[in-house]
Design a protein around this motif. Sequence first.
Motif, PDB file in Angstrom:
ATOM      1  N   GLY A   9      -1.820   3.412  15.366  1.00 33.43           N
ATOM      2  CA  GLY A   9      -0.429   3.579  14.942  1.00 33.43           C
ATOM      3  C   GLY A   9      -0.279   4.115  13.528  1.00 33.43           C
ATOM      4  N   ASP A  10       0.827   3.748  12.876  1.00 34.27           N
ATOM      5  CA  ASP A  10       1.131   4.224  11.521  1.00 34.27           C
ATOM      6  C   ASP A  10       0.333   3.439  10.466  1.00 34.27           C
ATOM      7  OD1 ASP A  10       3.009   5.921  12.550  1.00 34.27           O
ATOM      8  OD2 ASP A  10       4.729   4.647  12.073  1.00 34.27           O
ATOM      9  N   ASN A  11       0.253   4.023   9.271  1.00 31.17           N
ATOM     10  CA  ASN A  11      -0.300   3.353   8.083  1.00 31.17           C
ATOM     11  C   ASN A  11      -1.723   2.830   8.249  1.00 31.17           C
ATOM     12  OD1 ASN A  11       1.995   3.755   6.466  1.00 31.17           O
ATOM     13  ND2 ASN A  11       3.004   2.025   7.470  1.00 31.17           N
ATOM     14  N   ILE A  12      -2.533   3.562   9.010  1.00 30.21           N
ATOM     15  CA  ILE A  12      -3.947   3.181   9.128  1.00 30.21           C
ATOM     16  C   ILE A  12      -4.608   3.426   7.764  1.00 30.21           C
ATOM     17  CG2 ILE A  12      -6.140   4.000  10.135  1.00 30.21           C
ATOM     18  CD1 ILE A  12      -4.568   2.149  11.988  1.00 30.21           C
ATOM     19  N   THR A  13      -5.285   2.408   7.252  1.00 34.26           N
ATOM     20  CA  THR A  13      -5.914   2.541   5.936  1.00 34.26           C
ATOM     21  C   THR A  13      -7.403   2.865   6.103  1.00 34.26           C
ATOM     22  OG1 THR A  13      -6.625   0.254   5.761  1.00 34.26           O
ATOM     23  CG2 THR A  13      -4.378   0.722   5.069  1.00 34.26           C
TER      24      THR A  13
END
Length: 645
Positions: free
Chosen positions: A476-480
């Motif tokens: 998903g979003d904001n994978i670090t």
Amino acid sequence: MGLTLTEKILKNHIVDGEFKKGTEIGIRIDQTLTQDATGTMAYLEFEAMGIPRVKTERSVAYIDHNTLQSGFENADDHRFIGSVAKKHGIYFSRPGNGICHQVHLERFGVPGKTLIGSDSHTPTGGGIGMLAIGAGGLDVAVAMGGGAYYITYPNIVKVNLTGKLSPWTAAKDVILEVLKRMSVKGGVGKVIEYCGEGVKTLSVPERATITNMGAELGATTSVFPSDEITKAFLKAQKREDVWVPLSADDDAVYDEVIDIDLSQVEPYAACPHMPDNVKPISELGDMKIDQVCIGSCTNSSYQDMMKVAYILKGKTVHPDVSLSIAPGSKQVLNMLAENGALGDMIDAGARILESACGPCIGMGQSPNSGGISLRTFNRNFEGRSGTKDGQIYLVSPETAAVSAISGVLTDPRTLGEMPEIKMPDEFKINDNMIEPPAPVEEMDSVEILRGPNIKPYPETAPLQDELECPCSLKVGDNITTDHIMPAGAKILPLRSNIPKISEHCFTVCDETFPKRAKELGQSIIVGGANYGQGSSREHAALAPLYLGVKIVLVKSFARIHRSNLINAGILPLTFANEADYDKISQGDILCASGLIEAVKNGEDIVIENKTTGDKIKCRSDLSGRAKEIMLAGGLLDFTREALAK
Ligand code: F3S
């Protein structure tokens, strides 16, 4: 029209491209730094280029990340880096000498110079007026070899500081204020330049706290002017000779202006699990805490430590709280030991840690399950502390120290009057833990010490024209980069061993990913927005490379990670239409053809989902040089080809 401070430094260093907004420019790099977790690979890459001696004015190899030695791996890495440094003209800062950014500020930083470092918090150097940028290890290797570093000519944001901080409010609160306003995405493609009367009220280490955590804005870097305060700091470090005055012209034009009245800033905390989830301490209430960690490259200066010691003096740490303190450098630790402040900390019940990254990188001090930990660090991503459900709040050293005593989150302004904690006129200087490189005439005889944990750079190949392979992972979003390539005491020692470290790739999201990707041979990863945010670790690109990932297709990328993918020869693509993200599921077979021409000409790439029949338009948006790097199979191959010409 006048120039901004950033433009002045860029103008002095541009070696390729046009001095124009939005274009890609190559800049000459004066200084480089590496830390050990990224350094082993950077030096393997430097060696692979076959250049005998670094061509920079100053390159420094620090050991600060993997300092635990519960096996042979870290010790072998340190020896390897030490021997490479000696042979190739690099200064070597031994384990225990301190955190790279803190030591660099103290002993090597020079106003007006360019610095790239294989650590995302390299912008700390902006506190002393350097244009200091976090980059991938391979970029650093190329710069050491004399190659330029390429950036998109940035937009420049002026942060106009007025007023003065009120007692017990800190530089950390200033950067938390900026994060609150701009968010973790607000700095992408920008340099944040601090100006205004308020600048004069901040010391160099305070400025460095602000530029350090500018990395959390996603900014290219942040920078302060070089003024009389910078000069006094350098004088106290016995390096006054390197000082130059530096500031923006009065009529400089900025792309954006933000006004901050320092007197209105209040103590803040960045709440779990994002550095921009910022709330005033006064609104968070008396929250019971389990742990306090003070230190890291953000807040471990002499001034920070003296404030902490003042707060702790004659008090006792709350019995339900574990307080650990890591002074940022040998210099700071030594001065605290000599002036008695260290004794005050120990007396209060603090646990003194080595001058290194320590808990910031998950090297010890993981909080208890579900534990609430106040940290003076710069990142609070889920799981980074080593405890999956740990609740990490990022605060100033003042807030951390006062809360350690009360056992609950406490507004430091309750301490009342604040004493003046001045910068010393002279720092204690003893560089006996910094080893200079061997003289040129002796370098050939230096033997490189390579242990069994040191494995070569993974195999690369030029860009394939056609690809048909499954989507091995959808996230998903904001994978670090912590999701992609987790850190921690067990994993970090494997940084110079890509086959082994790859076994941990993405396991935070999906434990079966490494095995699946390896078995597939070739695959594509699909992700959401802000993919790859966080650290500069190029292992987050090298592990996928080793596992056969050929394309990463996402809604948007974080800057450093995208360049690391290009450098590793993995094609970074974005959806032309973000809604198409929903048209791919994990396991779908994806097919792309004509990749070489499309990349060369900057054309859209159509990926066909063979499982559903959907056709998905994607963009590569590569600059001229990035195209050549992609076609060659990555920066290492590109540089080798360039050197052979
Ligand atoms: Fe080290 Fe943490 Fe800074 S790992 S370099 S102290 S962000």
